[in-house]
Design an enzyme around this catalytic site. Structure first.
Site, mmCIF file in Angstrom:
data_model
loop_
_atom_site.group_PDB
_atom_site.id
_atom_site.type_symbol
_atom_site.label_atom_id
_atom_site.label_comp_id
_atom_site.label_asym_id
_atom_site.label_seq_id
_atom_site.Cartn_x
_atom_site.Cartn_y
_atom_site.Cartn_z
ATOM 1 N N ARG A 180 0.827 -1.202 0.000
ATOM 2 C CA ARG A 180 0.000 0.000 0.000
ATOM 3 C C ARG A 180 0.864 1.256 0.000
ATOM 4 N NH1 ARG A 180 -3.675 -1.138 3.686
ATOM 5 N NH2 ARG A 180 -5.324 -1.606 2.203
ATOM 6 N N ALA A 181 2.007 1.215 0.686
ATOM 7 C CA ALA A 181 2.879 2.391 0.747
ATOM 8 C C ALA A 181 3.382 2.773 -0.641
ATOM 9 C CB ALA A 181 4.052 2.122 1.683
#
Length: 663
Positions: free
Chosen positions: A275-276
């Site tokens: 997700r980062a």
């Protein structure tokens, strides 16, 4: 309707304003979490943002804000035909910390659903926030069941309401913005990761900037409309820049060089999951569009990392969020491609479109007031035993056995002790008190069945009246107040022992964080006891106080117990539903004053008389043991456990729950 404080009139807080503006340009960034001390314009800036958002097109009369160009096929107010719609301002919906589940997701009329087969649905806040902003002030204090619903809606872009087989679904895509004061507790990791960006804010220490803050606030309070009119030009310019950036966003090119820098940065800082990487890519793209460019540069990647990674690097609640900027620059340099510019530490137009007086210092990453190192550091009387020693470092924390309060409580939802809750396994039924939230279908049918002939039933349907409805009673888990009473006297002073003791308390604090408890810390040494930390949801504050705890002096065990008893008495007045678990960390010795052992015994019996659950962590070591901690546990009507037995992987297996002794 009150006039909001203008967004462009907020002084300083460049990172905060930039993060909010990037989400206005690209809602796909994923929202903002604003961490900081009280009184730093967190809520003011968020509320001001909604005025800058462009209007949205909606289907006339639709309570779920369907887009007329692409209406939701499963909308409860549908079906809608694609076509022209009306325009309305973007909404900012506030979710109160104490909101009910029905207020968040909406309420279904169960009586009409059973008797008439009609899905009578009253939309909740998730419906109101669709295509707008959902703002949660003090998001770290939000109840777990509401957090779960937010996570589901954020992940799926839709909200589901189900009551005994009757379900309603509607779209719910919103910009999630949360504000919090870290002193009051941290967020669950699952919710923390859902926020695309995070910003640390702190009040400026520059006198000129503080003067400007006061001047603008007083001017706004005297004449809100007139103050807003003076900033109308700047507000309009920023609004137009947001619209232009949104139009430019699809044309922004995220090249392979920038993608490699993003991937290398996330790998270098060992963030979990992917997700980062995705959030950084979207943020860098939004930064380029905000700056009016169609190419993502290294400076965009750097700024995106500073906003998207700090909260994703925490491994436990005691780790301070942050990013090593030297390491970041080295990684970007190593993976830089041809034509990339040198990273710009200030980022691209950080809060561009803001008035000139607002160029103050960046937030310094502080998360609020920090505990002072002088707790418990008063000089000891001469001859009081071993002198004060510097604070020992805690040993590595470990997974502890589950300690719980016996019986069935009614406290706030958590993960420690058994309690009657809105969620969990069904244990029975009762008449509803107020609105019906969880229907017990079998009990409802059983209550309605004897009256069918008297009610004139002729068909196959069941005639159900309000008096027939039964609320399901459920059993789940509650959070408790875990009050630590820690012996910091000379008998605990050997560095190896105190290091092990601090490691054990740190492990219990980590367990309390995971189980959503409040914690408090009382220490005793020398001639007195003190409340090192009043009951709070901030376990990292307790860990910080523990780290700076010095040792030395006599052992006023009775004073420590009496101070803890007073803390519980006051806390019961504030929060009577939350049950307490007292954890006394000591070797059981009591010295100083007349009859110290007898005094400690009398103080301990106060807890037993009040029915307070307790456990004594026995810190005595060596080949010859006096067993004083066990005697103290007997006076407390609690249980004693050694440091080794506290470990979850211990073969001793002495304690899983705190047990009251038989009277």
């Amino acid at each position: 309707m009150s006039t909001p404080f203008p967004f462009t009139a907020v002084v300083g807080q460049e990172d905060l304003r930039l993060a909010l503006l990037l989400n206005a340009v690209s809602p796909a960034v994923g929202g903002v979490l604003v961490r900081g001390e009280k009184g730093t314009a967190k809520s003011t800036a968020v509320r001001a943002l909604s005025v800058l958002l462009p209007e949205v097109a909606v289907v006339p009369g639709c309570r779920f804000s369907c887009d007329p160009a692409a209406p939701d096929p499963s909308c409860p107010d549908g079906p809608h035909e694609a076509g022209n719609g009306g325009m309305r301002p973007a909404r900012m919906v506030e979710l109160p910390v104490g909101a009910s589940e029905d207020r968040l997701v909406g309420a279904l009329d169960i009586e009409r659903a059973l008797a008439e087969g009609v899905k009578a649905f009253e939309p909740g806040l998730l419906a109101d926030a669709h295509r707008g902003i959902l703002y949660v002030d003090e998001v770290n204090l939000l109840h777990d069941h509401l957090v779960d619903l937010l996570l589901d809606a954020a992940a799926m872009g839709a909200s589901y309401v189900e009551r005994e087989g009757v379900s309603v679904r509607h779209a719910s895509k919103f910009l999630l913005v949360g504000t919090m004061n870290p002193e009051e507790g941290e967020l669950r990791p699952q919710l923390l990761d859902r926020f695309g960006l995070t910003v640390e804010v702190a009040a400026s220490r520059e006198p000129d900037q503080r003067v400007e803050v006061v001047r603008r606030r007083l001017a706004y309070d005297d004449d809100p409309a007139g103050f807003a009119a003076r900033w109308a030009g700047e507000e309009s310019a920023v609004r137009q820049r947001i619209v232009a950036a949104r139009e430019l966003l699809p044309s922004v090119r995220l090249g392979d060089a920038a993608l490699r820098q993003i991937a290398a940065t996330c790998a270098a800082f060992e963030v979990d999951g992917m997700r980062a990487d995705i959030v950084m890519a979207r943020t860098a793209t939004a930064l380029a569009a905000w700056a009016g460019r169609t190419d993502v540069l290294a400076e965009d990647v750097r700024q995106a990392a500073l906003l998207a990674l700090p909260h994703r690097r925490r491994r436990n609640p005691f780790d301070a969020p942050g990013l090593d900027e030297d390491k970041l620059d080295e990684t970007l340099e190593e993976f830089s491609g041809e034509g990339d510019e040198d990273p710009d530490p200030d980022g691209p137009g950080g809060g561009g479109g803001q008035p000139p007086p607002s160029d103050g210092p960046q937030a310094d990453g502080g998360s609020g007031a920090q505990p002072e190192a002088g707790d418990g550091g008063e000089p000891q009387p001469s001859g009081a035993g071993s002198g004060e020693q510097s604070a020992a470092r805690a040993s590595e924390p470990f997974r502890t056995k589950v300690l719980s309060v016996p019986g069935l409580g009614d406290g706030a939802a958590g993960r420690r002790s058994r309690a009657r809750t809105e969620h969990g396994r069904t244990t029975g039924a009762r008449r509803p008190q107020g609105a019906l939230t969880k229907l017990h279908l079998a009990a409802t049918v059983q209550a309605a069945a004897p009256h069918q002939r008297a009610r004139g039933r002729t068909g196959r349907g069941l005639v159900v009246r309000r008096d027939d409805l039964r609320q399901a009673t459920r059993e789940g888990r509650e959070g408790n107040l875990v009050l630590f009473v820690v012996d910091a006297s000379g008998s605990m002073a050997p560095r190896q022992r105190m290091s092990a003791v601090k490691g054990a308390v740190l492990s219990l604090l980590l367990d309390a964080y995971q189980r959503r408890d409040k914690v408090g810390l009382v220490t005793f040494r020398g001639s007195a006891a003190e409340v090192a930390l009043p009951p709070t949801s901030s376990v990292d504050a307790a860990a910080a106080r523990l780290e700076t705890l010095p040792t030395g002096g006599r052992t006023p065990l009775a004073a420590g117990l009496l101070r803890a008893h007073e803390v519980l008495r006051v806390e019961r007045l504030r929060d009577p539903a939350r049950r307490a678990l007292v954890v006394v960390v000591t070797d059981g010795r009591a010295t100083g004053g007349p009859e110290p052992v007898a005094l400690a015994g009398r103080a301990a019996r106060l807890f037993a008389a009040d029915g307070v659950a307790s456990v004594v962590v026995d810190c005595e070591s060596g080949p010859v043991r006096l067993g004083l901690a066990g005697q103290l546990a007997g006076e407390l009507d609690g249980t004693a456990v050694t440091l080794d037995e506290l470990r979850a992987d211990s073969i001793a297996g002495l304690v899983k729950d705190v047990q009251r002794r038989a009277a």
